[in-house]
Design a protein around this motif. Structure first.
Motif, short mmCIF file in Angstrom:
data_model
loop_
_atom_site.label_atom_id
_atom_site.label_comp_id
_atom_site.label_asym_id
_atom_site.label_seq_id
_atom_site.Cartn_x
_atom_site.Cartn_y
_atom_site.Cartn_z
N ASP A 258 -8.80 -15.63 16.09
CA ASP A 258 -9.33 -14.76 17.14
C ASP A 258 -8.26 -14.60 18.22
O ASP A 258 -7.92 -15.55 18.92
CB ASP A 258 -10.59 -15.39 17.73
N ASP A 260 -8.17 -13.02 21.14
CA ASP A 260 -8.58 -13.25 22.52
C ASP A 260 -8.76 -14.73 22.81
O ASP A 260 -8.40 -15.22 23.88
CB ASP A 260 -9.89 -12.51 22.81
N GLU A 261 -9.29 -15.46 21.83
CA GLU A 261 -9.49 -16.89 22.03
C GLU A 261 -8.16 -17.63 22.13
O GLU A 261 -7.99 -18.54 22.94
CB GLU A 261 -10.32 -17.46 20.89
N LYS A 265 -8.55 -16.79 26.29
CA LYS A 265 -9.67 -17.63 26.68
C LYS A 265 -9.21 -18.79 27.56
O LYS A 265 -8.26 -19.51 27.24
CB LYS A 265 -10.36 -18.19 25.43
#
Length: 412
Positions: A258, A260-261, A265
């Motif tokens: 992921d 964005d993670e 994040k």
């Protein structure tokens, strides 16, 4: 990987062996006329793998913006132009490989290719005979040139500048390298596979100090964060870097994680922007220069190539039957310079082996399975590893122990 007719692993349903892949090609004769195919800017052109900020390998798609960014950095910070002969020891599995190809094509420079190891006299003579004007380096390679005197007697005076990346530079080694070409500059750069570029660099138009960076790269912004995620102002400080999110050529997705993670994040906001994670710890000096000190996690720079502790431990665990488990860390020498690899070992009950023998075994295993340029500098046998309550290995504690031990040795 295909070895003869045997595939060494169990293929997934969607996978093909290399032989099957080649046999599936449609072998029509090529036309003498080149017809371009127009694609959107976000079209994927190649995929690179990186250990990155989490220590886990990530599959990073490069788009058509990535080559443009690579060339822009080279033009703005290394002054690459038509007529230059550009050489950088690397390979296509590392970010510098495709970067070098793209920047030479787009800036109009000649790419000098050498087949063989860059650590000996042969490479140095090639640099001389090819008339290289810009030579890229990795600090470990420079250290090897200096210690073996393999380029002694060669003429490198056509080199107008050097590039350096992959590890922390040693000031004495840089001074020695610069002296081989009338003390011309060494442009430091530090970036990442997911950026297709360097976020921090030197610049020919700014004052320079060996082993330091002078500025964020063109069209890049970053801040240095304290332990609470608060950006420092323009002052001497040390902290984790936070990149501005608008970054031409940087990744926007990952194939096996992921995006964005991994990169956003938990990162703080700054002036309305959600900062991007990179994972480097940066020092801003009193004079305004920057020094990249280490990684914020267990990813290491060994021999100029990012790798994770897990990758090294996996091969070292199989080096000898007496080994129960290993822990890999990297430490900077007391006098500065590239990170050095240290392996902590817990032996099976009743087993006995000398650290020097393990050092040889680990080096051979790592060079055979990971990278032939990797070298084990220290091996320490311990009874057990420090762990958290959830049994996670505390490499940070081992790293601190090794730093203390090296510091104590230097004072004796």
């Amino acid at each position: 990987m295909l070895i003869g007719n045997d595939v060494g692993i169990q293929l997934r349903e969607q996978d093909l062996s290399w032989r099957e892949f080649l046999s599936s090609a449609n072998h029509h004769p090529r036309s003498n006329n080149y017809i371009p195919v127009y694609q959107p800017v976000e079209s994927v052109i190649n995929i690179l793998f990186s250990s990155g900020t989490t220590g886990e390998p990530k599959a990073i798609p490069w788009t058509q913006l990535s080559p443009i960014r690579s060339a822009a950095d080279a033009w703005a910070h290394n002054d690459v132009q038509v007529g230059d002969v550009f050489c950088w020891p690397t390979n296509l599995g590392w970010v510098m490989g495709p970067c070098v190809l793209f920047l030479c094509f787009l800036c109009g420079a000649t790419l000098a290719l050498y087949h063989g190891s860059p650590l000996g006299h042969g490479f140095g003579k090639f640099v001389q005979d090819a008339g290289v004007t810009i030579l890229g380096t990795v600090p470990s390679i420079v250290k090897a040139w200096k210690s073996t005197e393999c380029i002694k007697g060669l003429d490198w005076t056509r080199i107008k500048s050097f590039g350096s990346t992959g590890e922390a530079s040693n000031i004495d080694d840089d001074l020695w390298l610069s002296s081989k070409s009338y003390y011309n500059p060494i442009i430091e750069l530090c970036g990442g596979t997911e950026l297709a570029s360097a976020y921090i660099q030197g610049c020919p138009l700014q004052p320079r100090a060996f082993g330091t960076f002078s500025t964020a790269s063109m069209a890049t912004g970053f801040v240095i964060l304290d332990e609470n995620g608060i950006p420092y102002r323009d002052q001497a400080c040390v902290g984790e870097v936070g990149l501005f999110p608008l970054y031409m050529g940087a990744s926007e997705r990952l194939l096996n994680a992921d995006h964005d993670e991994v990169y956003f994040k938990g990162m703080p906001m700054y002036k309305g922007m959600h900062l991007r994670r990179h994972g480097d710890i940066i020092k801003r000096t009193v004079g305004g220069y920057f020094i990249v000190q280490s990684r914020a996690d267990d990813t290491m720079n060994i021999g100029g190539i990012k790798t994770s502790s897990i990758e090294i431990e996996r091969v070292c665990d199989r080096a000898d039957e007496c080994i129960l488990e290993t822990a890999a860390i990297s430490v900077a020498p007391v006098d500065g310079g590239p990170e050095q690899l240290a392996i902590f070992v817990v032996l099976k009950k009743g087993s006995s082996i000398e650290p020097d023998k393990l050092k040889i075994l680990f080096s051979r295993t790592i060079q055979s399975n990971l990278n032939p340029l990797f070298k084990v500098n220290y091996v320490k046998i311990v009874s057990e590893f420090p762990r958290t309550a959830s049994n996670k290995l505390l490499r940070r504690v081992l790293r601190d122990q090794m730093k203390h031990e090296l510091s104590t040795r230097s004072k004796i």
